[in-house]
Motif scaffolding. Structure first.
Motif, PDB file in Angstrom:
ATOM      1  N   ALA A 124       0.833  -1.212   0.000  1.00  0.00           N
ATOM      2  CA  ALA A 124       0.000   0.000   0.000  1.00  0.00           C
ATOM      3  C   ALA A 124       0.866   1.260   0.000  1.00  0.00           C
ATOM      4  O   ALA A 124       0.525   2.260  -0.641  1.00  0.00           O
ATOM      5  CB  ALA A 124      -0.924   0.000   1.212  1.00  0.00           C
ATOM      6  N   LEU A 125       1.990   1.204   0.706  1.00  0.00           N
ATOM      7  CA  LEU A 125       2.843   2.395   0.810  1.00  0.00           C
ATOM      8  C   LEU A 125       3.711   2.597  -0.439  1.00  0.00           C
ATOM      9  O   LEU A 125       4.047   3.729  -0.799  1.00  0.00           O
ATOM     10  CB  LEU A 125       3.743   2.275   2.056  1.00  0.00           C
ATOM     11  N   GLU A 126       4.041   1.494  -1.097  1.00  0.00           N
ATOM     12  CA  GLU A 126       5.012   1.585  -2.195  1.00  0.00           C
ATOM     13  C   GLU A 126       4.610   2.570  -3.309  1.00  0.00           C
ATOM     14  O   GLU A 126       5.473   3.325  -3.789  1.00  0.00           O
ATOM     15  CB  GLU A 126       5.281   0.188  -2.766  1.00  0.00           C
ATOM     16  N   PRO A 127       3.342   2.622  -3.713  1.00  0.00           N
ATOM     17  CA  PRO A 127       2.993   3.595  -4.767  1.00  0.00           C
ATOM     18  C   PRO A 127       3.288   5.045  -4.369  1.00  0.00           C
ATOM     19  O   PRO A 127       3.683   5.850  -5.203  1.00  0.00           O
ATOM     20  CB  PRO A 127       1.494   3.379  -4.980  1.00  0.00           C
ATOM     21  N   VAL A 128       3.087   5.382  -3.085  1.00  0.00           N
ATOM     22  CA  VAL A 128       3.380   6.751  -2.642  1.00  0.00           C
ATOM     23  C   VAL A 128       4.882   7.011  -2.752  1.00  0.00           C
ATOM     24  O   VAL A 128       5.323   8.051  -3.241  1.00  0.00           O
ATOM     25  CB  VAL A 128       2.932   6.989  -1.173  1.00  0.00           C
ATOM     26  N   VAL A 129       5.666   6.035  -2.290  1.00  0.00           N
ATOM     27  CA  VAL A 129       7.125   6.174  -2.325  1.00  0.00           C
ATOM     28  C   VAL A 129       7.597   6.318  -3.769  1.00  0.00           C
ATOM     29  O   VAL A 129       8.493   7.113  -4.078  1.00  0.00           O
ATOM     30  CB  VAL A 129       7.775   4.942  -1.630  1.00  0.00           C
ATOM     31  N   ARG A 130       6.975   5.561  -4.662  1.00  0.00           N
ATOM     32  CA  ARG A 130       7.358   5.639  -6.080  1.00  0.00           C
ATOM     33  C   ARG A 130       7.068   7.025  -6.660  1.00  0.00           C
ATOM     34  O   ARG A 130       7.830   7.525  -7.484  1.00  0.00           O
ATOM     35  CB  ARG A 130       6.622   4.562  -6.889  1.00  0.00           C
ATOM     36  N   VAL A 131       5.971   7.634  -6.232  1.00  0.00           N
ATOM     37  CA  VAL A 131       5.669   9.001  -6.703  1.00  0.00           C
ATOM     38  C   VAL A 131       6.665   9.991  -6.100  1.00  0.00           C
ATOM     39  O   VAL A 131       7.238  10.835  -6.785  1.00  0.00           O
ATOM     40  CB  VAL A 131       4.223   9.409  -6.356  1.00  0.00           C
ATOM     41  N   MET A 132       6.892   9.881  -4.784  1.00  0.00           N
ATOM     42  CA  MET A 132       7.777  10.835  -4.086  1.00  0.00           C
ATOM     43  C   MET A 132       9.148  10.933  -4.750  1.00  0.00           C
ATOM     44  O   MET A 132       9.703  12.007  -4.904  1.00  0.00           O
ATOM     45  CB  MET A 132       8.006  10.375  -2.634  1.00  0.00           C
ATOM     46  N   TYR A 133       9.709   9.766  -5.082  1.00  0.00           N
ATOM     47  CA  TYR A 133      11.091   9.729  -5.565  1.00  0.00           C
ATOM     48  C   TYR A 133      11.186   9.418  -7.058  1.00  0.00           C
ATOM     49  O   TYR A 133      12.267   9.153  -7.566  1.00  0.00           O
ATOM     50  CB  TYR A 133      11.881   8.675  -4.784  1.00  0.00           C
ATOM     51  N   GLY A 134      10.071   9.428  -7.758  1.00  0.00           N
ATOM     52  CA  GLY A 134      10.024   8.988  -9.154  1.00  0.00           C
ATOM     53  C   GLY A 134      10.899   9.814 -10.090  1.00  0.00           C
ATOM     54  O   GLY A 134      11.165  10.983  -9.823  1.00  0.00           O
TER      55      GLY A 134
END
Ligand SMILES: NC(=O)c1ccc[n+]([C@@H]2O[C@H](COP(=O)([O-])OP(=O)(O)OC[C@H]3O[C@@H](n4cnc5c(N)ncnc54)[C@H](O)[C@@H]3O)[C@@H](O)[C@H]2O)c1
Length: 288
Positions: A158-168
């Motif tokens: 669930a958290l991974e998509p947010v992390v991917r956006v933050m550091y994308g």
């Protein structure tokens, strides 16, 4: 936490806050940008991002991202965690505070850490934008090292998509433990790698000063050899020459202490993290 929709980015006007905020602003998440310093608020305003007062919005947030200095995390978390809604997640950007147990704890709050790896020196960059993006988070693809010790696999998913956006753009999120993440940073990448980067710069300056040669000659030789040294050491593209290996042995004897691997003793990690956080000692059960 099954799905993150409403986020608070605390320290949104700082170095990481501005980078992460620019990426989150292009996403579908509802993001509250919180910043207490006037200069930081000005940086936010210049990018068209409106600042919110964290105490007004925090109860509505599924995820609170603390992009504040590590030495402030104990105080900031003591202020904010009691105001978070039950079941929400607190995300920090460096493992030091989580490792040292200085984050304010609540049983019904989850704690995660996500740190950017920065684009690899071996990344095949194709565009000018990718070449210009040394830090990552803009055009050059990077990985992320993250920890969610009290999270399930579903929580990480669930958290991974947010992390991917933050550091994308992000290719891989590597899930490790907080302790493993602390061995990555500071031990592997700051204690060793960043130190060696500045060490090479010092050797360059010394070469120019001692010999009086033109700096561009020394720079050209060094920068090319950084590339080939990394390619040979990490990718075995070709062997070092016999003479080079003799010079490398001389360098190791002259420069490196025999017991250098003690930096991987956990007591040493505890010491360096306590120093980074400017605290007496880390609050780990077995810490010295
Ligand atoms: N700078 C980097 O290269 C880098 C890389 C990876 C991770 N990190 C991590 O990111 C985090 C932030 O580091 P940074 O370098 O961006 O710091 P920074 O000093 O550039 O920015 C921190 C911001 O937080 C603000 N702030 C401080 N207390 C606040 C509060 N109570 N409420 C709201 N805002 C507050 C400050 O005004 C500042 O704008 C740290 O955990 C750091 O370890 C930094």
């Amino acid at each position: 936490m099954s799905d993150y929709r409403t986020l608070a980015l605390v320290g949104a006007g700082g170095k990481m806050g501005m980078r992460i905020g620019a990426n989150l602003a292009r996403s579908d998440y509802t993001v509250h940008y919180c910043e207490n310093a006037p200069a930081g608020r000005e940086r936010l305003a210049a990018e068209g991002r409106e600042a919110s007062e964290i105490h007004d919005v925090i109860a509505a947030c599924d995820l609170v991202i603390l992009a504040v200095p590590d030495i402030a995390l104990a105080d900031v978390s003591r202020d904010l965690v009691p105001r978070m809604r039950s079941g929400a997640t607190l995300l920090t950007l460096d493992p030091a505070a989580a490792y040292a147990n200085v984050l304010h704890q609540r049983d019904d709050i989850q704690y995660a850490v996500a740190h950017p790896c920065h684009p690899s020196v071996f990344l095949e960059r194709r565009t000018d934008a990718e070449y210009a993006d040394a830090f990552g988070g803009a055009a050059a693809t990077q990985s992320v090292a993250a920890a969610f010790d009290d999270g399930s696999e579903a929580d990480k998913d669930a958290l991974e998509p947010v992390v991917r956006v933050m550091y994308g753009p992000v290719d891989t999120v590597h899930w490790v433990t907080v302790t493993q993440l602390a061995y990555l940073e500071p031990t592997l990448v700051e204690t060793v790698t960043c130190m060696l980067g500045t060490f090479m710069k010092e050797a360059l300056d010394e070469t120019v000063e001692r010999t009086g040669m033109p700096r561009p000659a020394a720079e050209a030789m060094l920068y090319g050899h950084i590339q080939i040294a990394l390619a040979v050491a990490f990718k075995s593209t070709n062997p070092f020459s016999d003479a080079c290996m003799i010079a490398m042995d001389y360098g190791r004897d002259a420069i490196i202490k025999d017991d250098w691997k003690k930096i991987f003793d956990q007591g040493e990690l505890d010491k360096v993290i306590a120093r980074m956080l400017k605290i007496g000692r880390v609050n780990r059960p077995q810490a010295e």
